[in-house]
Design an enzyme around this catalytic site. Sequence first.
Site, short mmCIF file in Angstrom:
data_model
loop_
_atom_site.label_atom_id
_atom_site.label_comp_id
_atom_site.label_asym_id
_atom_site.label_seq_id
_atom_site.Cartn_x
_atom_site.Cartn_y
_atom_site.Cartn_z
N ASP A 1 -0.72 0.25 -8.12
CA ASP A 1 1.07 0.26 -8.02
C ASP A 1 1.45 -0.90 -6.58
O ASP A 1 1.32 -0.59 -5.89
CB ASP A 1 1.97 0.96 -8.21
CG ASP A 1 1.49 2.17 -8.68
OD1 ASP A 1 0.42 1.83 -9.65
OD2 ASP A 1 1.85 3.44 -9.03
N1 DQQ Z 1 0.28 5.38 -9.71
C1 DQQ Z 1 0.76 5.89 -10.74
C2 DQQ Z 1 2.55 7.11 -10.02
C3 DQQ Z 1 1.26 7.22 -8.63
C4 DQQ Z 1 0.67 6.29 -8.74
C5 DQQ Z 1 1.28 4.74 -11.78
C6 DQQ Z 1 -0.86 6.35 -8.42
O1 DQQ Z 1 2.45 7.75 -11.23
O2 DQQ Z 1 2.47 7.52 -7.48
O3 DQQ Z 1 0.76 3.83 -11.85
O4 DQQ Z 1 -1.81 6.14 -7.86
#
Ligand code: DQQ
Length: 586
Positions: A64
Amino acid sequence: MRVLGRVAWAWLVLLLLQLAGASHVVYQNLETEAAAVETVPPSIVDSQLRTGYHFQPLKNWINDPNAPMYYKGWYHLFYQYNPKGAVWGNIVWAHSVSRDLINWVSLKPAIEPSIKSDKYGCWSGSATMTLDGTPAIMYTGVNRPDVNYQVQNVAFPKNKSDPLLQEWDKPGHNPVIVPEGGINATQFRDPTTAWHADGHWRLLVGSVVTGGSRGVAYVYRSRDFRLWTRVRRPLHSAPTGMWECPDFYPVTADGRQHGLDTSVMANDKRPVKHVLKNSLDLRRYDYYTVGTYDREAERFVPDDPAGDEHHLRYDYGNFYASKTFYDPAKRRRILWGWANESDTAVDDVAKGWAGIQAIPRKVWLDPSGKQLVQWPIEEVESLRGKRPVSLKDRVVRPGEHVEVTGLQTAQADVEVSFEVPSLEGAEALDEALAYDAQKLCSVRGADVKGGVGPFGLWVLASAKLEERTAVFFRVFRAARGSNKPVVLMCTDPTKSSRNPNLYQPTFAGFVDTDITNGKISLRSLIDRSVVESFGAGGKTCILSRVYPSLAIGKNAHLYVFNNGKADIKVTQLTAWEMKKPLMNGA
Ligand code: DQQ
């Protein structure tokens, strides 16, 4: 100061490279290499499959985008990063900075596990410009390994006068938000940018109700970014499973394209709508609805009651956990999104890297008010080579394909305007598939002959067309009760590679455009193992990861094709080679 020096050096090197005309790589021995490819199995680790102008670090896993912001003349991008390998794990917040959102310099990680409330992970979050102009980062910390117990932490810059924001401080009063009152503590994460009104900050935290499948965005309020209280009712919820990475922001509803700061509200003089986006963990797609924010009640009401069934997506391809930010320098809202690989984890380990960020997109509300429009930020055009190739008023007959020659197209930006002289031959739309673009495209892919279309581009195609990725439109007759023909946009990568271990589904979305005037446009950004396409000026977008085994480097070709029964005309096609920007030291 030392890092600022390093950044300045990097920019100087870039400038010199550009002056020397050496800004993209030239492969001297490609022909011999290509001949070898014919005899050995396709290699996923081929460095020519690594993207060039899409954001990525030198190596390892990324996911992300986090806390994008503009501060003292610099754009910042943080992102989920595994410093130890090419699969998800050991997550820290890596940090890069840029003057133009295109050339990036990587700094040391900004947020790493270091306190009790983030000991087992520093997960996603957002930045907010507080009232005195200091950025605050809110992020999810995992504080118990056994159950993935999630809390929200805050961090502030150690030195506000450092434009690069290299050091971050986590105050001793962390965590500032904990899952109380029956909240599902193992599914409680990804705080949004906060917005301010009536002396209070508000932000959202994504979750799913305990023991159920209702995705939910909880609202928290604070006067000081330290004490946060949950508002009794959530901003919104829907029966779609866990909501990851919510995003909530205003868009101007006056038909113009400028962005709004996250705290801007509608008033009598200002037509403003709000957008709520959630990343659906169950489907791994980013869905949004357009609606009204009722600040008194702290509730979001989608304009289209069916919106919660999630018809609208930012991107109908590989694009997840996205986040927007307001860019005050150019008064625009910019969307970042993560594109995963579609090879195997074993491939990723062999390559030593996994994950890219899509090209940042400017995002605004369509004049219809029904959906957003997205377009690659204008800065990407600075990478276009000096000598574009073009086609003008070229009719493409049924079954014909026309090669676009005179440039390398493994890394290119292609813009096409099509004209469809007649819609008479359009196919009937199978009512059972009228709401399922993805399925429709999977049964009527690029090679299934149609009436009006399929027509579009074959990108990353091999010379003999054994390999090709099709990006195309197909027009159907208006459904019963409507007089508007239905336009489907698809990316069909099922023939994109000879590598058998890839996840290569067709991706598709409907395009809400009136094609009765016969006109439709397409833009594709091609970057070796990614094809990012924008239909009808950015109304429908599809990002696809592909890993050709023949159509690499100079062996990648570009065609316009028409598999319909009616002529189509390319009124204008312009294609540019893309130069390589400064990309985190690569
Ligand atoms: N990636 C998820 C999120 C979390 C993060 C979404 C963990 O919900 O915070 O891809 O790497």
